[in-house]
Write a protein that holds these residues in place. Structure first.
Motif, short mmCIF file in Angstrom:
data_model
loop_
_atom_site.label_atom_id
_atom_site.label_comp_id
_atom_site.label_asym_id
_atom_site.label_seq_id
_atom_site.Cartn_x
_atom_site.Cartn_y
_atom_site.Cartn_z
N ASN A 155 -1.21 9.73 22.18
CA ASN A 155 -0.09 9.05 22.83
C ASN A 155 0.81 10.09 23.47
OD1 ASN A 155 3.00 8.16 22.53
ND2 ASN A 155 1.75 6.36 22.96
N GLY A 158 5.33 8.20 24.41
CA GLY A 158 5.60 6.94 23.73
C GLY A 158 5.04 5.72 24.43
N ARG A 159 4.46 5.91 25.63
CA ARG A 159 3.98 4.75 26.40
C ARG A 159 2.51 4.88 26.81
NH1 ARG A 159 8.74 6.28 28.66
NH2 ARG A 159 7.68 7.18 30.47
#
Length: 677
Positions: A155, A158-159
């Motif tokens: 990841n 965070g997106r």
């Protein structure tokens, strides 16, 4: 709006090294140290599996990375077979594949390894492939089959998510071995990040916002099988690794917007075979056959208020190789080998470039027929002194039908190496070698950066870069697991590969070219040390540093400068600590990224990445389930690029504008879960 875009053609580079099977633990390093043995003079050092116990290794690749003082080299990504070898072999032989050597070694489970041999300077019957040191992975004659499943989740910011699902199977019994690996993955390009660019010209500074996103998907598969045949062993192997990469970018400047969409579809594959047999009287034969094919398709489109531009490229490359070697071990002190290789290479590349100034088509076919013959010898003159020598003769013909070019080259490439053991722990090495680089087929074709309308022309008049390399290395082993080395390298280049200026009327273009003689001096220092004596139980520290000083005469200005693209300082540092009783470990890694300068026909480019770092923790359960978590790039490294663009030829024209681009790469979280059956 026509300013620079750094086109990223990154393909999937998924690290498949799997960490962490718990091996028998020792209370301290003493028991493991007793498994290290060396031959007379210390040229061959053997490491048994118990030596690697505290490192909780899972694969042969993990074991190689923990050999003291050894620097892993995955080999060259060049054409041909004999000149592209890495410095690790399996059961004394190089696999007949040009696939990533690290991945190949990662597919061998540590439980199947009997021992590792570190060979310095040469040993009877061992082809060193031009390397000073070779690690030979000797597998057990009879090992339990192993099947493992690895899952990786990544990841960023965070997106953005990516992952890998990998399956590996190993079997080695009754002289038959099978290794299969396959994975599916998707990935993100951490180099394609939102950036801010400031262009300064006579009218002042103009800021631009760049919003980028890139990534892709792919499959990697590799298989090999070997079994006895006619008193020897025959091996078949193959790979198929298709991938697709996509990048989108939006450029916003003074209310105007530009959009770019880039796609690259790459489909490489190979089939190979190897036959090896030992005869009587010290004779051994090795035959290799390899066929490679790759299809690469690029579609790049850019549009803004001034119009649209397109760049299309289709490349198809193929390679057929037949390679053979006959060795004779006259005694345990003297051996000889002769061999030859025949290779046919071909690239067909069709490009179409559409700019606001018009359309350009370019079709290039490059063909190479090359043969290489060699004779080599390894002689252990005394208990402490070992010599290795080789003479290669290369004959090649490069043909470019569209340019009506067909040139033949003959190169004699001698190599000499001597290793003197001052003691069982200290060695002094000297190597002299004549090297001939291969021509990059892609440099024969045109390419473009759409967002700047910057065209790099192909050059069909290229000749290979040559050099003489002299190397002096002093290395010392200490504390059973520690090693330190210091090396000095000096290169004398001919027909140095760099950039040249090409004129079309008043227009100036950049092309790859030869710019004459050059020199380079390199200092290389490496330290691998256990930290037990420094009150860090089961801790280890690795430090490595390169300093490169290159000198060449600039073909445009006549001034002395560095060779384009050569990083002057390269360094890395790794700390790890194992806790055998709890089957856990942790570590910190740091390494420099590129900092280099390129001298183009009408501009100078500087690029710099801050150092890359990661912190990781690993736990291995008693049932061979490995859990590893890593935070990569926790400091959010910064990328900087500076361009000085001239109105005409660099050095004789004023600067038209400068550009300063900055971006930051977000931290990444990676979680790995692996199960061995």
């Amino acid at each position: 709006m026509r300013h620079s875009l750094r086109l990223l053609t990154t393909t999937a580079a998924v690290t498949l090294a799997v960490l962490g099977i718990g091996l028998p633990a020792y209370a301290d390093g003493a028991a493991a140290a007793t498994t290290v043995s060396s031959s007379s003079g210390g040229q061959v050092v053997s490491y048994k599996p118990a030596y690697f116990a505290q490192y909780q290794v899972a694969t042969a690749f993990d074991m190689v990375l923990h050999v003291p003082g050894f620097v892993f080299d995955g080999g060259e990504s060049a054409r041909g077979f004999s000149g592209t070898a890495g410095n690790v072999v399996i059961d004394g032989q190089r696999p007949t594949t040009k696939a990533d050597l690290g991945n190949t070694l990662s597919n061998i489970n540590a439980d199947q390894v009997d021992h590792l041999e570190l060979i310095t300077g040469g040993a009877p019957g061992m082809d060193m492939h031009g390397h000073r040191q070779i690690v030979n992975i000797v597998r057990k004659k009879d090992a339990k089959p192993n099947f493992s499943v690895l899952g990786i989740v990544r990841n960023m910011d965070g997106r953005t998510n990516a992952g890998v699902l990998l399956f590996t199977f190993n079997a080695n019994r009754d002289g038959r071995s099978t290794d299969i690996t396959a994975d599916i993955f998707n990935f993100f390009d951490n180099g394609a990040q939102n950036a801010r660019r400031i262009t300064t010209d006579a009218s002042g500074a103009t800021p631009m916002a760049i919003y980028e996103h890139a990534g892709g998907t792919g499959i990697e598969s590799q298989a090999s099988h070997s079994e006895p045949l006619f008193g020897g062993k025959i091996t078949f192997n193959g790979t198929y690794n298709p991938s697709i990469y996509r990048q989108t970018a939006d450029y916003v400047q003074d209310g105007d917007a530009g959009h770019e969409h880039y796609i690259e579809k790459d489909m490489p594959s190979e089939l190979g075979g190897q036959y090896e047999r030992k005869f009587g009287h010290g004779l051994d034969l090795n035959l290799n056959l390899l066929r490679r094919y790759e299809r690469d398709n690029i579609i790049d489109s850019y549009v803004d208020s001034s119009g649209a531009s397109d760049y299309l490229a289709l490349s198809r490359s193929r390679e057929n190789i037949l390679n053979g070697r006959l060795g004779w071990e006259k005694s345990d002190r003297l051996s000889f080998a002769i061999g030859a290789e025949s290779a046919y290479n071909r690239l067909d590349r069709a490009t179409t470039i559409t700019l606001d100034t018009g359309a350009f088509d370019d079709d290039v076919r490059v063909e190479e027929n090359r043969t290489e013959s060699f004779i080599s010898s390894s002689w252990k003159a005394t208990r402490k002194l070992n010599f290795e020598g080789e003479i290669r003769v290369e004959t090649s013909t490069i043909s470019v039908p569209a340019a009506n070019r067909s040139d033949s080259f003959v190169y004699v490439k001698p190599r000499f190496q001597a290793v003197y053991a001052l003691s069982d722990k200290t060695k002094l090495s000297w190597k002299t070698i004549r090297q001939v680089d291969q021509l990059s087929f892609s440099s024969f074709a045109n390419s473009v950066q759409l967002q700047t309308s910057h065209v790099t022309l192909g050059n069909t008049a290229l000749v290979p870069q040559k050099d003489w390399l002299n190397t002096l290395i002093l290395e010392h082993n200490f504390w059973d697991k520690g090693a330190v080395s210091l090396a000095y390298e000096h290169y004398d280049y001919e027909d140095t590969s760099d950039f040249i200026a090409v004129f079309d009327g008043a227009d100036v273009y950049t092309a790859s070219g030869n710019i004459g003689k050059a020199q380079s001096d390199v200092l290389h220092a490496k330290l691998d040390t256990p930290l037990d004596k420094l009150f860090v139980p089961h801790g280890s520290l690795s430090l490595e540093y390169y300093y490169r000083n290159t000198r060449v005469k600039d073909p445009i200005t006549g001034d002395e400068r560095h060779i384009s693209g050569v990083e002057p300082h390269v360094y890395s540092a790794s700390f790890s600590q194992e806790f055998p009783k709890s089957h856990t470990s942790w570590g910190v890694d740091l390494e420099s990224n590129n900092k280099d300068r390129n001298y183009l026909a009408n501009e100078i480019d500087d690029s710099f990445f801050n150092p890359w770092s990661q912190v990781w923790f690993q736990y291995v359960t008693p049932k061979k389930v490995t859990f590893k978590i890593a935070v990569k790039n926790p400091l959010a490294l910064r990328y900087t690029q500076d361009r000085w663009v001239y109105s005409g030829l660099r050095g004789s024209s004023p600067i038209a504008y400068t550009q300063h681009t900055t971006s930051k790469v977000p931290p990444m979280l990676e979680i790995r879960l692996k199960k061995d059956f």
